[in-house]
Enzyme design. Structure first.
Site, short mmCIF file in Angstrom:
data_model
loop_
_atom_site.label_atom_id
_atom_site.label_comp_id
_atom_site.label_asym_id
_atom_site.label_seq_id
_atom_site.Cartn_x
_atom_site.Cartn_y
_atom_site.Cartn_z
N HIS A 163 -5.05 -8.39 1.23
CA HIS A 163 -5.76 -8.77 2.50
C HIS A 163 -6.72 -7.61 2.94
CE1 HIS A 163 -3.08 -12.12 3.84
NE2 HIS A 163 -2.35 -11.71 3.00
N ASP A 371 -13.29 -3.08 6.78
CA ASP A 371 -12.05 -4.14 6.85
C ASP A 371 -12.25 -5.33 5.86
OD1 ASP A 371 -10.33 -5.30 8.57
OD2 ASP A 371 -11.58 -5.13 10.43
P1 ADQ Z 1 -5.75 -6.59 10.56
O1 ADQ Z 1 -6.23 -5.19 10.23
O2 ADQ Z 1 -4.43 -6.52 11.60
O3 ADQ Z 1 -5.39 -7.55 9.34
P2 ADQ Z 1 -7.72 -8.43 11.70
O4 ADQ Z 1 -7.93 -9.18 10.95
O5 ADQ Z 1 -8.83 -8.14 12.91
O6 ADQ Z 1 -7.01 -6.90 11.54
O7 ADQ Z 1 -6.70 -9.06 12.56
C1 ADQ Z 1 -5.85 -8.69 13.71
C2 ADQ Z 1 -5.23 -9.65 14.38
O8 ADQ Z 1 -4.28 -9.18 15.49
C3 ADQ Z 1 -6.14 -10.89 15.01
O9 ADQ Z 1 -5.49 -11.93 14.93
C4 ADQ Z 1 -6.01 -10.41 16.44
O10 ADQ Z 1 -6.01 -11.33 17.47
C5 ADQ Z 1 -4.59 -9.77 16.67
N1 ADQ Z 1 -4.73 -8.84 17.67
C6 ADQ Z 1 -5.46 -7.56 17.70
N2 ADQ Z 1 -5.43 -6.81 19.03
C7 ADQ Z 1 -4.63 -7.83 19.82
C8 ADQ Z 1 -4.07 -7.80 21.08
N3 ADQ Z 1 -4.38 -6.64 22.00
N4 ADQ Z 1 -3.54 -8.64 21.50
C9 ADQ Z 1 -3.27 -9.97 20.84
N5 ADQ Z 1 -3.44 -9.79 19.51
C10 ADQ Z 1 -4.34 -8.86 18.99
C11 ADQ Z 1 -5.40 -7.33 8.07
C12 ADQ Z 1 -6.73 -6.55 7.26
C13 ADQ Z 1 -7.93 -7.63 7.92
C14 ADQ Z 1 -7.74 -8.99 7.43
C15 ADQ Z 1 -6.46 -9.70 7.96
C16 ADQ Z 1 -6.07 -10.91 7.61
O11 ADQ Z 1 -6.98 -5.39 7.72
O12 ADQ Z 1 -9.35 -6.97 7.31
O13 ADQ Z 1 -8.73 -9.92 7.88
O14 ADQ Z 1 -5.32 -8.73 7.48
O15 ADQ Z 1 -6.07 -11.14 5.88
#
Ligand code: ADQ
Length: 462
Positions: A163, A371
């Site tokens: 991921h 990311d």
């Molecule tokens: P993450 O590093 O966690 O994931 P991201 O893809 O942005 O990053 O996903 C974060 C998730 O958490 C999103 O669904 C977002 O809505 C949720 N989230 C963040 N802050 C929040 C808040 N305050 N309240 C509620 N929800 C919140 C890892 C990798 C990424 C990759 C994903 C999936 O680092 O690059 O996209 O896995 O493969």
């Protein structure tokens, strides 16, 4: 339903965190997609219970069953937690794979703990497996798990999806015993990466460090194995999330925000607090924006929602302090009695309410320094009103940039460039916003989480 024989094979998903099986909307697109697949094929989802106990990986198996899906989890012990989870996974692999050699910690104890937990998870998974099962392992916690299963005699098809980014070979080669790590990956039959860039880095690594050969058609040969390597950009449940943004919880949140905004425009940032997300750079770019374009002072504000994560790791506490300091600095410099430039909230939002926060924001700043994909970029687009959509400003270093070219793509390190892009987003006429949004949304529907999982499993079916 599906006549296809491969579809009848049971699916076994392995990931560090599992579930939930019910109300998957709470957990996001990945859980939705995986539970759908598991329901359709029937299967097991195996991983860590989230509990740290003295019995650790020798704990009894925690089981929960919902229709055709079994959730099976085990604990880890305090040493595993320190060495495997907080150690090798989060203090070594996470920084190295996000191009941050400067803060990576290399410790033989972490590495041994990581190997031990991978071996123990394989040993506990083994009795749950059947001959025809297809196994799909997720993410950087389990590089060695497939190789351990092979050592234990498992001949099933096993896939792996990373991921997070795969860095250039020069960077990865700074990790002690990097070859062992990559050799383990070659035990899988299908290796999935987020983007073409990650795939290229992986193939380059194999060529440079392991006499690997790119055979074309997604096939590579290295370490005496021939496997499939392909990019599968992960998606979200696009239509489902759009539905959230139209629902009552989202409306309630919007009304609350609009009352507060009182005609001002909102910029939104949503990230776990993590140094890879570039939040301090973002705050500095917003400062630059108010400096360079004073006409926007008092009219625009940034809402940064950033729940803490991994607070047992020092680098994460440092960044939280830095953000509080920076927000205070920008607010001290520009705020007025009735206007605060940066509102910084360190808590999570229910996903349905979060959709309303996105919808109430004219602009989203998604500016990670690195990311794997970044799902916030996709959620923001999915949540918009098609008739009057907001603008996405997206870092070129997010995996999402590879398939979201109609966003305003920026270099997050260049505060002046980001500041100018913020200004042009506010100046952008409705027809241009719509054209960009329509193209982005259509691609998000095509590449949603279900299609992502299907594409991976098609290759795993072989
Ligand atoms: P993450 O590093 O966690 O994931 P991201 O893809 O942005 O990053 O996903 C974060 C998730 O958490 C999103 O669904 C977002 O809505 C949720 N989230 C963040 N802050 C929040 C808040 N305050 N309240 C509620 N929800 C919140 C890892 C990798 C990424 C990759 C994903 C999936 O680092 O690059 O996209 O896995 O493969």
């Amino acid at each position: 339903m599906m006549a296809d024989a491969a579809k009848t094979k049971r699916l076994v998903v392995v990931s560090n965190r599992v579930g939930p099986l019910k109300d998957t909307g709470k957990a996001g697109g990945l859980a939705v997609a995986l539970v759908d697949m598991l329901r359709e094929r029937g299967g097991v989802w195996f991983g860590w219970s989230g509990q740290v106990t003295d019995a650790g990986t020798f704990s009894e198996l925690h089981r929960e069953r919902s229709k055709t899906v079994d959730l099976a989890t085990i604990d880890i012990d305090p040493a595993d937690n320190a060495e495997f989870y907080a150690g090798y996974a989060n203090r070594t692999l996470w920084p190295v794979l996000h191009y941050r050699l400067d803060i990576a910690e290399f410790s033989p104890a972490f590495e041994a703990g990581y190997r031990r937990v991978n071996e123990r998870f394989a040993a506990r998974l083994l009795p749950l497996l059947r001959a025809e099962d297809q196994i799909w392992v997720h993410d950087y916690h389990f590089f060695h798990l497939g190789a351990e299963l092979r050592r234990m005699g498992v001949e099933n098809r096993i896939g792996f999806f990373l991921h997070i980014p795969f860095p250039p070979p020069d960077m990865l080669s700074a990790l002690p015993r990097h070859r062992d790590l990559v050799r383990s990956l070659l035990a899988y039959d299908v290796i999935g990466l987020q983007t073409d860039r990650d795939r290229r880095h992986f193939i380059d690594y194999l060529k440079e460090e392991a006499n690997g050969v790119d055979l074309g058609g997604h096939r590579v040969r290295a370490f005496d194995r021939e496997v499939t390597v392909a990019a599968f950009p992960i998606g979200i449940d696009t239509e489902g999330f759009h539905g959230f943004a139209e629902g009552p919880e989202a409306k309630r949140e919007r009304t609350r925000l609009e009352r507060h905004l009182n005609g001002r425009r909102q910029i939104v940032g949503v990230d776990r607090i993590d140094y890879s997300k570039g939040i301090p750079h973002r705050f500095r770019a917003v400062e630059r924006f108010f400096e360079e374009y004073p006409e926007h002072r008092g009219k625009v504000s940034l809402l940064q929602v950033a729940p803490p994560s991994r607070s047992e790791v020092d680098a994460y506490m440092d960044i939280r302090r830095e953000l509080e300091h920076l927000a205070g600095h920008v607010n001290g410099r520009f705020a007025d009695v009735d206007w605060t430039p940066i509102r910084f909230i360190t808590r999570g939002f229910p996903r349905r309410a979060l959709a309303g926060v996105y919808r109430a924001s004219r602009l989203a700043l998604v500016t990670p320094l690195r990311d794997g994909m970044n799902l916030v970029a996709k959620e923001y687009v999915a949540a918009q009103d098609h008739e009057d959509p907001g603008v996405l400003l997206l870092s070129r270093f997010a995996g999402a940039a590879e398939t979201m070219g109609e966003a305003l793509i920026v270099n997050p390190y260049a505060a002046d460039e980001v500041a100018l892009a913020i200004k042009s987003a506010f100046d952008m006429p409705l027809d241009e916003r719509r054209a960009r949004h329509d193209a982005l949304y259509a691609r998000l529907v095509e590449g949603d989480a279900r299609n992502w999982a299907n594409a991976f499993l098609r290759l795993l079916d072989g």
